[in-house]
Design an enzyme around this catalytic site. Structure first.
Site, PDB file in Angstrom:
ATOM      1  N   GLU A  72      17.038  41.984  31.246  1.00 23.49           N
ATOM      2  CA  GLU A  72      18.268  42.981  31.390  1.00 23.49           C
ATOM      3  C   GLU A  72      18.045  44.284  31.299  1.00 23.49           C
ATOM      4  O   GLU A  72      18.075  44.776  30.564  1.00 23.49           O
ATOM      5  CB  GLU A  72      18.623  42.443  29.856  1.00 23.49           C
ATOM      6  N   ASN A  80      29.624  39.659  30.678  1.00 22.08           N
ATOM      7  CA  ASN A  80      30.305  39.984  30.442  1.00 22.08           C
ATOM      8  C   ASN A  80      30.600  38.189  29.576  1.00 22.08           C
ATOM      9  O   ASN A  80      31.509  37.831  28.349  1.00 22.08           O
ATOM     10  CB  ASN A  80      31.295  39.487  31.952  1.00 22.08           C
ATOM     11  N   GLY A  85      36.563  35.940  26.523  1.00 22.04           N
ATOM     12  CA  GLY A  85      37.454  35.298  25.309  1.00 22.04           C
ATOM     13  C   GLY A  85      36.778  33.329  24.939  1.00 22.04           C
ATOM     14  O   GLY A  85      37.786  32.508  23.531  1.00 22.04           O
ATOM     15  N   GLY A  86      35.620  33.125  25.126  1.00 24.88           N
ATOM     16  CA  GLY A  86      35.404  31.873  24.688  1.00 24.88           C
ATOM     17  C   GLY A  86      35.528  30.730  25.603  1.00 24.88           C
ATOM     18  O   GLY A  86      35.813  29.433  24.759  1.00 24.88           O
ATOM     19  N   ARG A 341      46.022  32.576  37.763  1.00 20.16           N
ATOM     20  CA  ARG A 341      45.761  34.453  37.463  1.00 20.16           C
ATOM     21  C   ARG A 341      46.493  35.097  38.982  1.00 20.16           C
ATOM     22  O   ARG A 341      46.633  36.185  38.333  1.00 20.16           O
ATOM     23  CB  ARG A 341      44.489  34.491  37.198  1.00 20.16           C
ATOM     24  N   GLU A 481      28.228  34.570  38.092  1.00 17.92           N
ATOM     25  CA  GLU A 481      29.125  35.067  38.801  1.00 17.92           C
ATOM     26  C   GLU A 481      28.753  35.733  39.959  1.00 17.92           C
ATOM     27  O   GLU A 481      29.521  36.969  41.296  1.00 17.92           O
ATOM     28  CB  GLU A 481      30.125  36.078  37.864  1.00 17.92           C
ATOM     29  N   ILE A 497      33.012  30.330  32.552  1.00 15.90           N
ATOM     30  CA  ILE A 497      31.783  29.450  30.992  1.00 15.90           C
ATOM     31  C   ILE A 497      31.111  27.792  32.372  1.00 15.90           C
ATOM     32  O   ILE A 497      29.879  27.709  31.814  1.00 15.90           O
ATOM     33  CB  ILE A 497      32.248  29.250  30.306  1.00 15.90           C
TER      34      ILE A 497
HETATM   35  P1  ADP Z   1      27.347  35.720  34.099  1.00 13.54           P
HETATM   36  O1  ADP Z   1      28.678  35.293  33.645  1.00 13.54           O
HETATM   37  O2  ADP Z   1      27.247  35.560  35.525  1.00 13.54           O
HETATM   38  O3  ADP Z   1      25.914  35.250  33.428  1.00 13.54           O
HETATM   39  P2  ADP Z   1      27.111  38.203  32.459  1.00 13.54           P
HETATM   40  O4  ADP Z   1      27.649  39.569  33.275  1.00 13.54           O
HETATM   41  O5  ADP Z   1      27.495  37.513  31.102  1.00 13.54           O
HETATM   42  O6  ADP Z   1      27.360  37.111  34.003  1.00 13.54           O
HETATM   43  O7  ADP Z   1      25.378  38.816  32.552  1.00 13.54           O
HETATM   44  C1  ADP Z   1      24.846  39.714  33.360  1.00 13.54           C
HETATM   45  C2  ADP Z   1      24.095  39.972  33.066  1.00 13.54           C
HETATM   46  O8  ADP Z   1      22.848  40.651  33.781  1.00 13.54           O
HETATM   47  C3  ADP Z   1      24.697  40.886  32.887  1.00 13.54           C
HETATM   48  O9  ADP Z   1      23.888  41.858  31.006  1.00 13.54           O
HETATM   49  C4  ADP Z   1      24.172  42.808  33.413  1.00 13.54           C
HETATM   50  O10 ADP Z   1      24.048  44.356  32.701  1.00 13.54           O
HETATM   51  C5  ADP Z   1      22.869  42.265  33.638  1.00 13.54           C
HETATM   52  N1  ADP Z   1      22.254  42.525  34.849  1.00 13.54           N
HETATM   53  C6  ADP Z   1      23.523  43.153  36.558  1.00 13.54           C
HETATM   54  N2  ADP Z   1      22.368  43.986  36.985  1.00 13.54           N
HETATM   55  C7  ADP Z   1      21.435  43.760  36.045  1.00 13.54           C
HETATM   56  C8  ADP Z   1      19.817  44.204  37.063  1.00 13.54           C
HETATM   57  N3  ADP Z   1      19.888  44.857  38.359  1.00 13.54           N
HETATM   58  N4  ADP Z   1      19.074  44.506  36.472  1.00 13.54           N
HETATM   59  C9  ADP Z   1      18.888  43.448  34.965  1.00 13.54           C
HETATM   60  N5  ADP Z   1      19.980  43.433  34.684  1.00 13.54           N
HETATM   61  C10 ADP Z   1      20.896  42.910  35.223  1.00 13.54           C
END
Ligand code: ADP
Length: 511
Positions: A72, A80, A85-86, A341, A481, A497
């Site tokens: 991460e 995200n 909003g869950g 939306r 996403e 989700i």
């Molecule tokens: P999803 O809903 O598709 O799971 P999220 O936005 O909740 O997506 O989670 C994607 C995560 O990936 C985020 O916490 C973001 O910071 C992390 N992320 C994005 N790019 C990178 C990267 N290059 N290296 C490590 N983590 C990353």
């Protein structure tokens, strides 16, 4: 990093791609570089991203006996997923059955296709319809809690969405993190940024180049290319890498290249790290891009706060459902507040125009009666949500012409009574609630960038498809996403989700 990992250095003959040349010292090298790669560590599965998709993949993959690492890039986990909003669409759930609601895969697909303007990949939506129940059960196993009533989210023909008990995606993310770390002894490394893939000679993914102690720059509009912080490291993924890096709503360069009308200073509901770097690396090694220019605004955001904020869920669950949205210049309604939306955002932007004439979204005291504190008290305390004893007070505050406003309310109330709305709002979802009992609650609404529907192409096994061979890229899975096709031109609320959890879970099952 454990010392056993350090001692297991592997030297593999291969090609390194992109910033894979990092290990040789060049941050911006892009060409393939033949040579030997020294791995600093080794895992069965490396997952990039700690949102719904990454966590679901991590849990199912670990439960199959794999040694899994989640990377991460941010200091905090959950992307995200932890701030939304869950609301989680689950066709055929126990709550839906309990409420006596009839649903079918066909109806779910039809709703998604209607919102997505037919651009959706039907086999992927069908997979969600078939497996959302399993994803729901996975979250229950981890300890997620939901309110006992089913929710009717905008654009769905029937109520089929679950709402987390705490009113946020964190109600799913936190239990999943705890389950992964505590029950499965899984490892999540924050401030660990994925830069590029390591490939073998046949183009299969066998590892990742990362930087540890990375410091994301929240002020940068192009963090992926401007930020050089952190210490390079190369990690081997013996079985697979799962790309779960989320969308790119916060990537000013990339979103504008896909959708030129989006301005650099437009607000987004997303966390600052929602950038395109991960997606771009997948494209670099041949992943098929799908519909990258479909970028969605969330119509339920508020103009008087930044990001997703505390007011969005007031609009989702109260003003848009049990109230109306009016143009403050005319006092008139202008849309079905529960349309999909895209339809709503387009209508709102017409009202906003060039002079920031933000629509007023409001409902009465009955409309907020069932709201949980996080969707009501919080925005009230923050000042985003305003309370008025009379319609006259509200009109005066927002400078709305009083008589036309009263007329709009009267007409809407007549529609509630008659069960038929002039804008086609589904009146069976408003529970007979009219706008009549003070106090009244109102916000200034605005759409904000919310979701990027496009991404890399996956098949129903969550394998990433190569644009040249049309076959899966060996060793590479993707979910959430960062993938494209599920939602077409516009995603229905609460299906993100489902999408992230289902394909994350499937990626983990298939590795
Ligand atoms: P999803 O809903 O598709 O799971 P999220 O936005 O909740 O997506 O989670 C994607 C995560 O990936 C985020 O916490 C973001 O910071 C992390 N992320 C994005 N790019 C990178 C990267 N290059 N290296 C490590 N983590 C990353």
């Amino acid at each position: 990093m454990s010392s056993s990992n350090v001692s297991r250095r592997n030297f593999v003959k291969m090609s390194m791609v992109g910033a894979g040349a990092l290990a040789l010292g060049g941050l911006n090298a892009h060409a393939d570089t033949k040579g030997s790669v020294k791995f600093d560590e080794e895992y069965d599965v490396v997952i990039i991203g700690s949102g719904f998709a990454g966590l679901a993949a991590a849990i199912t993959s670990t439960e199959k006996g794999n040694k899994v690492l989640i990377l991460e890039k941010m200091g905090r986990m959950g992307g995200n997923s932890v701030i939304n909003g869950g609301i989680f669409a689950v066709p055929h759930s126990d709550l839906q059955q309990k409420a006596g609601i009839k649903d079918s895969n066909e109806l779910f697909i039809k709703d998604c296709l209607k919102a997505g303007r037919g651009y959706n990949y039907v086999e992927l939506i069908n997979t969600i319809a078939n497996r959302a129940q399993d994803a729901y059960k996975l979250t229950l196993k981890c300890g997620a809690k939901y309110v006992p009533e089913i929710t009717h989210a905008g654009g769905h023909s029937v109520a089929r969405s679950l709402q987390t008990a705490n009113g946020s995606g964190s109600g799913i993310v936190q239990p999943m993190i705890e389950y992964f770390q505590n029950n499965l002894k899984g490892e999540i490394r924050t401030r660990a940024k994925f830069d590029s893939f390591v490939l073998d000679e046949s183009g299969g993914v066998i590892g990742v180049n990362i930087r540890e102690e990375y410091r994301f720059d929240t002020k940068s509009l192009n963090d992926d290319i401007e930020n050089t912080t952190g210490t390079p490291k190369t990690i081997r993924a013996k079985k697979a890498v799962v790309l779960a890096t989320g969308g790119f709503c916060r990537d000013a360069f990339f979103r504008k290249t896909q959708h030129p009308t989006i301005k650099d200073d437009v607000d987004s509901t997303n966390h600052p790290g929602a950038t395109a770097g991960g997606l771009v690396e997948a494209l670099r090694i041949g992943a098929t891009p799908v519909q990258l220019s479909w970028i969605q605004y969330g119509p339920w955001a508020c103009a008087d706060e930044k990001g997703f904020g505390v007011g969005s869920m007031f609009n989702v669950n109260a003003s848009f459902r049990y109230g109306i949205s009016v143009n403050p210049k005319t006092g008139k309604r202008y849309m079905n507040e529960l349309a999909d939306r895209r339809t709503r955002s387009e209508a709102m932007f017409k009202v906003i125009g060039d002079d920031q004439n933000y629509p007023i979204n409001f409902c009465d005291s009955q409309g907020v009666a069932t709201l949980m504190d996080s969707h009501f008290k919080k925005p009230l305390e923050s000042g985003v949500l305003k309370k008025f004893d009379t319609i006259e007070d509200m009109a005066a505050h927002f400078k709305i012409p009083l008589e036309p406003l009263k007329e709009s309310i009267k007409k809407y109330n007549e529609g509630v009574k008659a069960g038929k709305d002039e804008f086609g709002k589904p009146m069976d979802t408003v529970a007979g609630i009219m706008i009549e009992k003070p106090p009244f609650y109102a916000v200034r609404g605005t759409p904000k960038l919310h979701h990027t529907m496009g991404g890399v192409m996956i098949n129903t096994k969550a394998q990433v498809i190569d644009a040249k061979t049309h076959k899966p890229i060996p060793g590479l899975y993707a979910a959430g996403e960062v993938t494209g096709g599920v939602h077409g031109a516009s995603r229905l609320g609460s299906v993100a989700i489902s999408d992230c959890l289902v394909f994350g879970m499937i990626a983990g099952e298939n590795i």
